[in-house]
Design a protein around this motif. Sequence first.
Motif, short mmCIF file in Angstrom:
data_model
loop_
_atom_site.label_atom_id
_atom_site.label_comp_id
_atom_site.label_asym_id
_atom_site.label_seq_id
_atom_site.Cartn_x
_atom_site.Cartn_y
_atom_site.Cartn_z
N GLN A 266 0.84 -1.18 0.00
CA GLN A 266 0.00 0.00 0.00
C GLN A 266 0.89 1.24 0.00
O GLN A 266 2.00 1.21 0.50
CB GLN A 266 -0.89 0.03 1.25
CG GLN A 266 -1.86 -1.14 1.34
CD GLN A 266 -2.82 -0.98 2.50
OE1 GLN A 266 -3.43 0.07 2.66
NE2 GLN A 266 -2.96 -2.00 3.31
N LYS B 47 1.00 -1.92 11.25
CA LYS B 47 0.00 -2.34 10.26
C LYS B 47 -0.35 -1.17 9.33
O LYS B 47 -0.94 -0.18 9.78
CB LYS B 47 -1.26 -2.85 10.97
CG LYS B 47 -1.01 -4.10 11.80
CD LYS B 47 -2.28 -4.58 12.48
CE LYS B 47 -2.01 -5.84 13.30
NZ LYS B 47 -3.23 -6.34 13.98
N ASN C 34 -2.61 0.03 7.52
CA ASN C 34 -4.01 0.13 7.14
C ASN C 34 -4.75 0.93 8.21
O ASN C 34 -4.18 1.32 9.23
CB ASN C 34 -4.63 -1.27 6.97
CG ASN C 34 -4.51 -2.12 8.22
OD1 ASN C 34 -4.93 -1.72 9.32
ND2 ASN C 34 -3.94 -3.30 8.08
N GLN D 74 -7.60 -0.19 9.75
CA GLN D 74 -8.53 -1.07 10.43
C GLN D 74 -8.61 -0.81 11.93
O GLN D 74 -9.57 -1.22 12.59
CB GLN D 74 -8.14 -2.53 10.16
CG GLN D 74 -8.29 -2.94 8.71
CD GLN D 74 -7.85 -4.36 8.44
OE1 GLN D 74 -7.56 -5.12 9.37
NE2 GLN D 74 -7.78 -4.74 7.16
#
Length: 229
Positions: free
Chosen positions: A21, A192, A194, A196
């Motif tokens: 990403q 991480k 992201n 989330q």
Amino acid sequence: MNKRLICCFLILLISASVYTQSSIAFYDLLDYEANMYQCLKFYKVSTQLVDGYKDNTTIFSPQVQGKIDRAQEQGISTDLLFDPCVNTVRQENFYTPEYQVTKFSENYKFLTGYQNIWFNVIQKADRNCFWSTDANLNCEILTKYISLLQAQTGKKIGIRSSSLDWSNIFGTTTNCANFGNLPLSYINYNQKPNFQDWQDQQFGSWRGPLMKEFDTTEICGLTTTLSVY
């Protein structure tokens, strides 16, 4: 390559060959030489965030202009970081938002090539610069800073903070909830890349962040924190 450190940040866009990403990172540096920017371009650098106000000092604008110019040669854009020196105990004019924002604006009114300003909302262990224990007063202070920066610079203002810092400064994660219209970069070093974790990390009135600082790494010989967006 000069690796001396000073209070400024670089935002880096890391290529998909490194992370699946898109991500950004921050560096602490003093001088940016041409070969440094060539290295950063190789790693798909998109934007650098350079300190304009930190540790009680407005960084000398010609120095910042040089960093902007060298970055632009490699197609890298620039944002500025404003790290306030808050102190409600001492009465010197220096510690007022009016003084600090005015000095910042005067120093950079002839600066060209930067896009946005990020305002640091972090609870630091600093005997000279620290937020008060009054949550409502702190919210008033932040409101004043943002209002002055918007009026005096005409730039888009974003906020950089974390759930813990927000709670420590404003009493709870839900207090001081009138900045949800500004871009947010939040900090949670869970490795991480992201968003989330946003439901657990959420604070203020933001429905979602623009960026998240999630890890640290080394690139171009420099240690940096990584962010995803």
